[in-house]
Structure formats: C-alpha cells, structure tokens
Scaffold this motif. Structure first.
Motif, mmCIF file in Angstrom:
data_model
loop_
_atom_site.group_PDB
_atom_site.id
_atom_site.type_symbol
_atom_site.label_atom_id
_atom_site.label_comp_id
_atom_site.label_asym_id
_atom_site.label_seq_id
_atom_site.Cartn_x
_atom_site.Cartn_y
_atom_site.Cartn_z
ATOM 1 N N GLN A 34 80.685 66.211 120.064
ATOM 2 C CA GLN A 34 79.426 66.779 119.591
ATOM 3 C C GLN A 34 79.601 67.278 118.157
ATOM 4 O O GLN A 34 80.303 68.249 117.906
ATOM 5 C CB GLN A 34 79.000 67.949 120.483
ATOM 6 N N TYR A 35 78.991 66.580 117.234
ATOM 7 C CA TYR A 35 78.957 67.043 115.841
ATOM 8 C C TYR A 35 77.797 68.028 115.717
ATOM 9 O O TYR A 35 76.943 68.097 116.616
ATOM 10 C CB TYR A 35 78.751 65.842 114.908
ATOM 11 N N ASN A 42 75.300 67.732 114.002
ATOM 12 C CA ASN A 42 74.088 66.908 114.022
ATOM 13 C C ASN A 42 73.589 66.695 115.454
ATOM 14 O O ASN A 42 72.413 66.441 115.671
ATOM 15 C CB ASN A 42 74.373 65.548 113.381
ATOM 16 N N MET A 89 79.992 59.617 106.560
ATOM 17 C CA MET A 89 79.096 58.990 107.528
ATOM 18 C C MET A 89 78.219 60.025 108.219
ATOM 19 O O MET A 89 77.094 59.735 108.610
ATOM 20 C CB MET A 89 79.894 58.171 108.540
ATOM 21 N N GLY A 90 78.736 61.211 108.410
ATOM 22 C CA GLY A 90 77.928 62.296 108.978
ATOM 23 C C GLY A 90 77.194 63.002 107.845
ATOM 24 O O GLY A 90 77.820 63.659 107.019
ATOM 25 N N VAL A 99 83.601 67.046 112.303
ATOM 26 C CA VAL A 99 82.798 66.744 111.117
ATOM 27 C C VAL A 99 82.875 65.250 110.810
ATOM 28 O O VAL A 99 83.920 64.634 110.972
ATOM 29 C CB VAL A 99 83.262 67.630 109.937
ATOM 30 N N GLY A 100 81.742 64.689 110.407
ATOM 31 C CA GLY A 100 81.671 63.252 110.122
ATOM 32 C C GLY A 100 82.095 62.919 108.710
ATOM 33 O O GLY A 100 81.322 62.373 107.933
ATOM 34 N N GLY A 101 83.333 63.257 108.394
ATOM 35 C CA GLY A 101 83.874 62.963 107.061
ATOM 36 C C GLY A 101 83.654 64.115 106.109
ATOM 37 O O GLY A 101 82.676 64.865 106.220
ATOM 38 N N ILE A 116 89.459 67.612 109.807
ATOM 39 C CA ILE A 116 88.206 67.017 109.313
ATOM 40 C C ILE A 116 88.214 65.515 109.550
ATOM 41 O O ILE A 116 87.575 64.759 108.821
ATOM 42 C CB ILE A 116 87.967 67.342 107.821
ATOM 43 N N GLY A 117 88.971 65.099 110.559
ATOM 44 C CA GLY A 117 89.080 63.671 110.856
ATOM 45 C C GLY A 117 90.373 63.072 110.343
ATOM 46 O O GLY A 117 90.775 61.996 110.744
#
Lengths: 770, 159
Positions: free
Chosen positions: A30-31, A33, A190-191, A239-241, A481-482
């Motif tokens: 779950q981000y 977003n 991407m996020g 986080v998406g990047g 953070i990925g």
C-alpha cells in the motif's frame, strides 16, 4: 548431546532478494496513493497559468460554496513563511507569482471530482509582469527583479580557487575554451507526488510522506506550519521511486497539512502525471564555461570554470549542486590550478531540486568529454592521457578529499583491457563511410562513497532488540525508498548474529520510533546505515556471548554465534541454542536482561568549512564506464549496444542490489545523454507527459558487463563503499565520447537526439559542435 | 434517462455486477469500487503501463479503458494471482532475479508478462524487450525484469 553446527557461508556478496519483494509482486503493498483513512478528504492545488504576474483578484467564494467542499485556502489564509534552501518559497503565493508551477489556492473536498470542480470555480485576475527566463539575461541591470531581498536576482554563489590559473595557463601547450549547455531533466518517479496529513485531537500532525529525509523534514516543515518540529510524526509508507526528488519540503506538503488543519480531517493530495512534470523539481540545468590547459606531455595545468545556474523562481537543492560539481572539477584527476565560480540566478522558470548524482552528472559530462578533447589536442589516446593525470592512492585533492584507496588508474586500465578499447577506438575512427558507424567511448568520475558531511552530522541511529524466540527487530533511521537498504541491513545483521535472515524485521517507516538519520542521499545508506546496523549487531553479540559465558562457563572469546546457536569457535559444537539463552537471560531474576542495544554511527569525516575545504566523506570511489554505440547516420539515431562497468565498490554486499542500482543508473543516464529533455520555453513546460518526454524503455537497454574492484575500504561495512550515484553519472559522457568516435561530432548540449545528430551530419541548425 | 450503466463481468474468476458512470475508467472502478489497488495510476493516458490488466486474454492499460467496456469480459488483475500456496512463476521470478525495486510498476509489469508468455511461451530476447516496451520502470533499468521473464518462461514451459 551437543550438535555440531556447520560453518555458515558468508552472506556478504551473495545475491539476496529484497524482503519487500513478495508484497510488491503480489500487489499488496500500500503506497500513500492507495491509502484511505476514515473521513479522508481529497486535496487539490490550483496553480497559476502565468510565469510572472501580480494577482489582482482571487475569488474563492463560488468554490467554497460548492457542496462537498470543506475548505478553500489561499496565501491570504496561510503564513508567508518560505520553505526551501533560501526560505524563499511560501507554500501558497500571495501577491505575486513567479513561475508556472506556483500554488495560489487549494481545496479539500469529499471526492476528487468535487475538488476538480471547485478549482474550476476559483476566479483569478492577474496583471502580467515582465519576465526573464535566461540566467545571463536575468543578471542584467534592466532585468525584472524576482525577489525584493535578492538584488540582481542572485540566489546562491560558490567560489573556490587553488593555485594560480595564470601560471597554469602560461605553462600550457594547449588551452581549450568550451561552453556546455546542460539541460532540464526530471525524476519521473513512477509513483506521482503524494501526501496524506492528519492532525490528532492534541493538535499534533501525522504526515504520511514520501520523503527520503524524515528527520530533517520535520525541522524544515514545522516553521511554515507554525508548529513545533516535535509535534510532527512522519510515517513513510513504501514509495514509488524517489531518486533525490524527496529531499526537501515542497509546497504541496504544507498545503495538505493546512487543509487537514482547517478541516480537522485527514486530507490526501495526489499529483497527476502532468502536475508531476510541471510541479516537481528538476535536475539543475547548468551553463558551464570552462577553460582548461595541458602540457604536450599530457600533464593537466589548470581548469577555470564558470557556471551559470538557472535557479528558477525559488530555491531548492538544485542551486546547491556546485558543492558536488566543484569536487569533480578540482579533484577528478590531478589538476594543480583550479578556479570554480558558480552563480544561481533567479528566473521565471520552474526550479530544480536534488537528483541522483547531484551536480556530478553535470560536472562529469563536462570533464569526461573535455578529457577526450584535451587528449586529442595534445595528440594522446584517451586512455594514456587519463592515466597520465590519474591520482595515486593517498593523494589529497585541492579541496581536501583524501583518496586513500584511489582506484582511478585501475578503473581506467581494466576498462581499456576488458573492452580492447584502443584497438576498437582506432579502427572506428578510421571509418568515414557507411550508414551505420560504430563508436567506443570512456568516461570516468569520482564520487563520495562514505557519506557526505554537508550537515553538522552525517550519522545514522540504530536500535536492535531480540525477543524470546531469537527474532531480531532492527530499527534504523535510514529509509527504504525501493533501493534495497532493508536487504543489505538484513544481510549484515544476519551475518553478525548468525541467525536466519527471515528472523529479522527492519523497522524504518515512523519518525516516532526511529532514531535520527540525515536521509537517503549522497550514496551513503549502505555505508552509514550498514555500519550502524553492524555496530549494533556487534554490541548485541557481545552481550549475548557475555551471558553465554556466565551460563556455560566458557570464555566469551572462545565462542561465536552460528546457525541460531552459541557455538565453540574451534569445533562448532553448540553450547546453547540462542533462543534458550535469550530466555535464560530474560528470566534471570535480579540479573534479568534483554538484548536491546543502540548505536549512533557518525562517520569519520569532516564538514566542509566556508572555504569548501575538508575531507567530507569517509571514502571516495572512482568508476570508468565504456560505452559502445552504433550511430545511424541517416536518421541520427544513437543506439547504445554495450556498457562496460568498472567501478570501485569497496566490497559487494548484495550482488542483486548492486547490479540493480547500476542498471537503473545506466537507464537514467542513457535518458540524460540521449532522450530526456524537459523542454521549458518562456517558462512553460512544453512536454509534461511520457508521450513527449522520453525515458529509456526495455529495448533501449544495452548489454552490460561488470567488473567490480573490491579492495575492502577500511571504514566501510565489510569493506563496502556507497555505489548508487556513479552509475547515473558516468554513462552519458561515455556515450557522448563514443558518438564522437563514431561520427567525429561533439555534442556539448545533451541530449544527443536524432534531430541534433542528423542536423550535425546533414546541415541545419542546433547541431553539435563540429 | 439514466446516465449510469449496469455492467457484469468476471473479475479474477468471480462474477461481479455494478453500476458505473459512462465516463468512469476501468482503473478507477477496480481501485475505488473493488479495492483492487495493485494496478496503479501513474500517467492516466496509457503511456506507462503501471495500470496494466488482462481483459479477455489481452493486456490493456486500464486507465484509458472505459469501465463500461468491461461488460461481459473476463478481467484479471494481479490480485487474482494471489490465490494458491505457491507464487505464480512470474512473480517468483521477479523476487528471485531482483526485478523489484520501488515496486510501483511491478503489478503492471507482471500482468504484461503474463500476457506475453501466454502468447509466446518461448520469447527470444528481442521479443521480451518489445513486449515490455509499453511498461516504464524508472528503478531497475529493465535488465533484471528481462531476466525474470526468461526465468519464468523456463519454469512455465517445464510445467
């Protein structure tokens, strides 16, 4: 009966999958977003459509009256306290707008559709003001002034000077005078940008943030909100990047908090992709004028660098990239005389932030292509010329970086050998006909690899606890953070404590729990947080062995932890199972103890003084990348066929992670060199979509060959250095040098698009510099 | 006259019906009405592939597909793969080869690859790259994702 526990194969250097991988492939992650909180409202921002204007009238009455709208705020309702490096950027602008991304109002509504409708009902009247977009023009006396307290539009300036430029020039046989125009690119996470803010009944803020520096984020966010930093709790869902884009507070974050404060409800604010392109920070564009010299024998004599930085309307970290640029200009190769001057100039463009590689992407594009030009000018090949000027281990750069285990010459030599560079280079240069031409090019750089002491502390806190079942909880200040720090820390702790990786839980998503860390930046996290985790594990081990020694009457130094047991070091025979020992320690009456240790690791480095001198990192690393390209002389298309990576990494900790960082960096740098160009014309972003802004896709990735130099840097965790920015720095200039080898044209204005190549070859404007 | 439409479709193996607005896109319906948040809105205009789902065997960007067009179709999302005791071979390969970093593009990538391997169980390197062209990843540089496709293809062919 006592078991013998087999010696464990070291985890260091293995290919370890990320612990968050399963949730991510299953789509369970779950981000922000994706998050929904009870009674949550949706926030939206109204941005100006002017580049420089006075707001004459801002009427929110119709928007506020729309059913389902819970708040409409403007700069008149919120404090004019700026955020950012120069504190020049109030979250909501009042009076004047200075660039196209300026936030002038925001709404919180029950649905996204109502929020959009409300934005459309806000009426604004402007009086346009004269605008300026070019930094050189913005320095002229007649230029419009953007900020009252910044006369002449000067944002930030950095200057260093070592040696004697005139003397260096006097002894030069060759002097080159070159100007580079380094363009706008943007992170393209991407996020899209996203934040969720909520105030509790006591007036304390919980902010679900994508930030990559949660602890100083509180310090930077608090003043504009008018609350105490201690009353902010930062929660960091996956986080998406990030890539550096989340190292500052940006206006949407306090705006969301204002909306949550006003509505007394949770508010979530998510960027559209268009908004992400227009209103998130870019990489810093730089116009670099460099004069540099060399003697006939190839010895570099001087570098004299003048940089103009387009600061845009406000100041985030972009304007500070000279910190890193000057280290490269002064410290990459032995340069006896150096001057570096840079000025960030306010204009009516959007503004830049920090971006993976920081100023070194720009500085290395210049230095690595200039080294090739200089080699040619003195009649040497690109390898010999570089080796002539490469520092030896133990040399100190003019700014005080101690290159104690300098592997620059090794990087160059190995890169040349692995690729048969000189033979291919000479053969390619001879080919002057045919539609498809091949080129080979090398580029090198230097980057901090043991943190970067740009703040008072470059430290990271760690808390390690063990439960009654020998499960480990490792709480670190360092953010995931990925990039894969959770995997690296898991490996390091498992290695020290002799427990399975599956028994370790990493906690690093809540500032109310985690100890301080400066943030994920500067290629520092494996080095700094890795060292912190290792030191905490060593302390825990000492406590465990001391207890085992008491329990079993064996000296602690004759035991070790292995396979979930305390064993005798000499024969591996189990003395006691670790979980049993931990329970014995826990339930020992008056002597009861838990394994619960803390560590704050501060690397042995020094902050730069005002003179920009200081050994600011505990390790430095070099890399040499060789690009092999094919240029289609008809269409101008450049295809990167192979990238050979030679990089001093100290020691590989996670084989999968290190390759993943390098491959991602190469993709980003191919974009910088060949395709990505955020076109900003008269302050307007012309291509805010993935259709018109081209990031690298799968077919464009080259074959990648690796050669890691592993010399175990003394201060690194298991010898490791930080590695993740050099891959985003070095490929683009290697490609530019390869293009020159293929077609004999230099491009000092990346990206090297088919249009530019075709124009250079077939005539027309805006080509390269032949 | 009603401005809303009733649609019925198979969603991850289950028959579902609901009323949607004619302007609603499939991605919003999946995320907001069914809490299936694996598919991501990353561009909203069919350019990045983060919202990829499989509809009647074809991979599509759900952000530019009208929800009304789901009527009568068979729809699969990544959540539909989260069923048995073992991971789907594509998902297992993603973890094993290091194809996941931030993970935001991952559900879309996984569905695109499910489609790719269903169409072509033994794709060569060029076919894999072409098959991934519409899916942007900003973290990995694609190399490990390509490795994952190769590895999953071998596992799936072995049955």
């Amino acid at each position: 009966m006592m078991d013998q526990i087999a010696e464990q194969i070291s985890l260091i250097g293995q290919r370890i999958p990320k612990p968050d991988g399963a949730a991510k492939v299953l789509g369970r992650t779950q981000y922000i977003n994706d998050m929904v909180l009870h009674r949550m409202l949706i926030g939206k921002i109204l941005r100006t459509d002017r580049v420089h204007a006075r707001i004459l009238r801002l009427d929110i009455s119709k928007a506020a009256a729309l059913p389902g709208v819970h708040a409409v705020i403007t700069g008149d309702d919120t404090p004019m306290i700026g955020i950012g490096v120069n504190k020049d950027n109030p979250p909501l602008k009042s009076g004047t707008v200075r660039c196209i991304r300026d936030e002038i109002a925001a709404v919180a509504a029950e649905t996204e559709a109502i929020a959009d409708q409300a934005l459309a009902l806000i009426e604004v009247e402007y009086e346009d003001l004269p605008a300026v977009f070019d930094p050189a023009e913005a320095l002229e006396d007649s230029a419009p002034q953007l900020h009252e307290d910044k006369p002449g539009n000067v944002g930030l300036s950095y200057n260093i000077s070592y040696g004697d430029i005139a003397a260096g020039e006097a002894e030069s046989d060759v002097v080159l005078d070159e100007t580079y125009d380094l363009h706008y690119v943007t992170h393209c996470c991407m996020g899209p940008g996203c934040v969720l803010a909520e105030f509790d009944a006591m007036g304390k803020l919980t902010i679900y943030s994508q930030t990559q520096y949660p602890y100083n984020f509180k310090m930077d966010l608090a003043p504009t909100l008018g609350i105490h930093p201690g009353d902010i709790r930062v929660i960091q869902p996956p986080v998406g990047g990030a890539f550096g884009s989340k190292l500052d507070v940006y206006p949407f974050e306090p705006i969301c908090a204002f909306l949550a404060q006003k509505t007394r409800r949770p508010v979530k604010l998510v960027f559209s992709r268009e908004e992400e392109f227009i209103a998130s920070p870019t990489r810093q564009p730089v116009r670099a004028h460099i004069r540099a010299g060399a003697k006939k024998d190839g010895t570099l004599t001087f570098r004299d660098v003048n940089c103009l930085l387009n600061n845009g309307g406000y100041t985030s970290w972009g304007a500070t990239v000279p910190y890193v640029m000057m280290r490269t200009f002064s410290g990459h190769f032995r340069v006896p005389n150096v001057e570096f001057k840079s000025t960030a100039v306010y204009t009516n463009n959007p503004f830049a932030g920090s971006f993976r590689g920081y100023g070194n992407v720009q500085a290395t594009y210049v230095t690595a292509t200039l080294m090739d030009k200089m080699a040619e000018a003195v009649g040497m090949n690109p390898i010999a010329f570089r080796l002539k000027n490469a520092q030896e281990p133990g040399e100190v750069t003019p700014q005080g970086s101690l290159l104690k285990d300098c592997a620059l010459a090794d990087c160059i030599t190995i890169a040349a050998e692995k690729t048969d560079f000189l033979k291919i280079y000479a053969a390619n240069a001879k080919v002057e006909t045919g539609r498809y031409r091949r080129g080979i090019g090398i580029a090198t750089s230097l980057h901090n690899a043991g943190g970067a002491k740009i703040h008072k502390s470059d430290g990271c806190g760690t808390i390690l606890t063990m439960d009654d079942y020998a499960r480990v909880t490792l709480i670190t200040g360092a953010s995931e953070i990925g990039q894969g720090i959770d995997a690296v820390i898991t490996q390091i702790v498992a290695e020290e404590l002799g427990v399975p990786m599956a028994s370790i839980t990493i906690v690093n998503d809540d500032s109310a729990i985690g100890p301080w860390d400066v943030g994920v930046h500067a290629s520092r996290t494996t080095f700094i947080a890795g060292n912190g985790a290792r030191r905490a594990a060593i302390k825990a081990k000492a406590q465990i062995l001391a207890a085992a020694s008491k329990e079993a009457n064996v000296p602690a130094e004759e035991m070790e932890l292995r396979g979930g047991h305390v064993v005798q070091s000499d024969n591996g025979v189990s003395i006691i199972r670790l979980d049993r020992l931990l329970r014995a320690m826990h339930f020992a009456g008056e002597d009861a103890e838990l394994v619960m240790v803390t560590d704050y690791y501060e690397p042995p480095s020094e902050p730069e003084g005002d003179n920009h001198y200081g050994d600011m990192s505990a390790a430095y690393a070099h890399a040499a990348y060789v690009a092999e390209v094919e240029v289609d002389t008809m269409t101008g298309h450049v295809r990167v066929e192979k990238m050979t990576v030679v990089q001093d990494v100290g020691r590989v900790v996670n084989g999968l992670g290190i390759e993943g960082q390098i491959e991602g960096g190469i993709a980003m740098s191919i974009g910088y060199g060949l395709t990505e160009d955020l076109r900003i014309e008269k302050g307007i972003v012309k291509n805010p979509s993935f259709r018109d802004y081209k990031v690298a896709t799968a077919p464009e990735m080259p074959e990648i060959a690796y050669h890691f130099i592993e010399n175990d840097t003394p201060e690194g965790p298991f010898g490791a250095k930080g590695i993740a920015e050099l891959p985003a720095i070095v490929p683009a200039p290697a490609i530019a040098n390869a293009v020159y080898n293929a077609i004999g044209v230099r491009f000092d204005n990346p990206p090297i698009t088919p249009e530019k190549v075709a124009r250079a070859l077939h005539g027309g404007q805006d080509g390269g510099d032949q | 006259m009603s401005s809303e439409l009733e649609i019925s479709f198979i969603l991850n193996g289950q028959a579902r019906s609901l009323i949607v607005a004619p302007s609603a896109v499939a991605l919003s319906v999946l995320r907001d009405d069914f809490d299936l948040t694996a598919a991501k809105k990353a561009c909203g205009e069919g350019e990045c592939g983060a919202c990829t789902i499989i509809v009647d065997g074809a991979s599509v960007c759900s952000c530019i597909l009208y929800a009304a067009d789901l009527d009568g179709r068979n729809v699969q999302t990544v959540e539909g793969l989260d069923a048995g005791d073992t991971l789907d071979p594509v998902q297992a390969a993603f973890i094993e080869t290091g194809a996941v970093q931030c993970g935001y593009c991952t559900p879309g990538m996984v569905m695109q690859i499910k489609h790719l391997l269903a169409e072509n169980p033994d794709p060569d390197e060029a076919a894999i790259r072409r098959g991934l062209e519409g899916n942007i990843c900003r973290c990995t540089g694609y190399s490990k994702i390509i490795d994952a496709v190769k590895s999953a293809a071998i596992t799936m062919r072995a049955g």
